[in-house]
Design an enzyme around this catalytic site. Sequence first.
Site, PDB file in Angstrom:
ATOM      1  N   TYR A 154     -10.255 -67.553 -49.010  1.00 18.91           N
ATOM      2  CA  TYR A 154     -10.161 -66.441 -49.960  1.00 18.91           C
ATOM      3  C   TYR A 154     -11.569 -65.981 -50.336  1.00 18.91           C
ATOM      4  CZ  TYR A 154      -5.270 -67.828 -50.433  1.00 18.91           C
ATOM      5  OH  TYR A 154      -3.955 -68.133 -50.173  1.00 18.91           O
ATOM      6  N   ASN A 164       1.469 -58.892 -49.700  1.00 18.18           N
ATOM      7  CA  ASN A 164       1.618 -58.455 -48.304  1.00 18.18           C
ATOM      8  C   ASN A 164       3.099 -58.321 -47.934  1.00 18.18           C
ATOM      9  OD1 ASN A 164       1.610 -58.185 -45.507  1.00 18.18           O
ATOM     10  ND2 ASN A 164       0.830 -60.238 -45.129  1.00 18.18           N
ATOM     11  N   CYS A 207      -1.272 -63.346 -43.341  1.00 16.27           N
ATOM     12  CA  CYS A 207      -1.881 -63.889 -44.566  1.00 16.27           C
ATOM     13  C   CYS A 207      -1.850 -65.414 -44.597  1.00 16.27           C
ATOM     14  CB  CYS A 207      -1.218 -63.298 -45.805  1.00 16.27           C
ATOM     15  SG  CYS A 207       0.567 -63.389 -45.805  1.00 16.27           S
ATOM     16  N   HIS A 208      -1.043 -66.034 -43.746  1.00 14.36           N
ATOM     17  CA  HIS A 208      -1.050 -67.497 -43.684  1.00 14.36           C
ATOM     18  C   HIS A 208      -2.393 -68.032 -43.173  1.00 14.36           C
ATOM     19  CE1 HIS A 208       0.366 -66.170 -39.688  1.00 14.36           C
ATOM     20  NE2 HIS A 208      -0.245 -67.255 -39.239  1.00 14.36           N
ATOM     21  N   GLU A 211      -0.075 -72.254 -34.669  1.00 12.45           N
ATOM     22  CA  GLU A 211      -1.235 -71.577 -34.088  1.00 12.45           C
ATOM     23  C   GLU A 211      -2.373 -72.547 -33.763  1.00 12.45           C
ATOM     24  OE1 GLU A 211      -2.392 -68.437 -36.757  1.00 12.45           O
ATOM     25  OE2 GLU A 211      -0.537 -67.319 -36.408  1.00 12.45           O
TER      26      GLU A 211
END
Length: 161
Positions: free
Chosen positions: A91, A112, A120-121, A152
């Site tokens: 952030y 979002n 946003c994850h 991911e």
Amino acid sequence: MSDYQAIVAAPGFALGIRCSADEITAIDFLEARPAQAPATPLAAEAVRQLEAYLADPAFVFGLPLRPAGTAFQRRVWAQIAAIPGGRTQTYGELATALHNAPRAVGQACGANPYPLVVPCHRVVASHGGLGGFARERGGFLLSIKRWLLQHENAEFSSKAG
């Protein structure tokens, strides 16, 4: 009758797709449930793309998203969309790039309307933890964030906060 034009079943959760004939208007994280067949051609394309991402985290989305949010939120979302799969940013890093405060970035992340498409994850806390997710600091949605980052193969600490 469902509020969604389609629902995609995912491992431990589901994704509710809302759309008009021409634009995706929202993607919502839902408790696990069966898939719901697409009601429109755009919903079918959204299902195809979301399932492609769930099968291959390197998949690149190409969905028409309805413009949403404030000018600042759109700037944050554009920065988030530029974070490559398998990578994270804090952030604070996003806040520095946007000349704003980390809390404001977190609030924009929570607003979002297009999670996964605007990933946003991939935004995490500066101390190596997950931070919040979709305006929650724990529970079901944070479990989804953890799963998405593992899907991911993203580098992050396993701390819950």
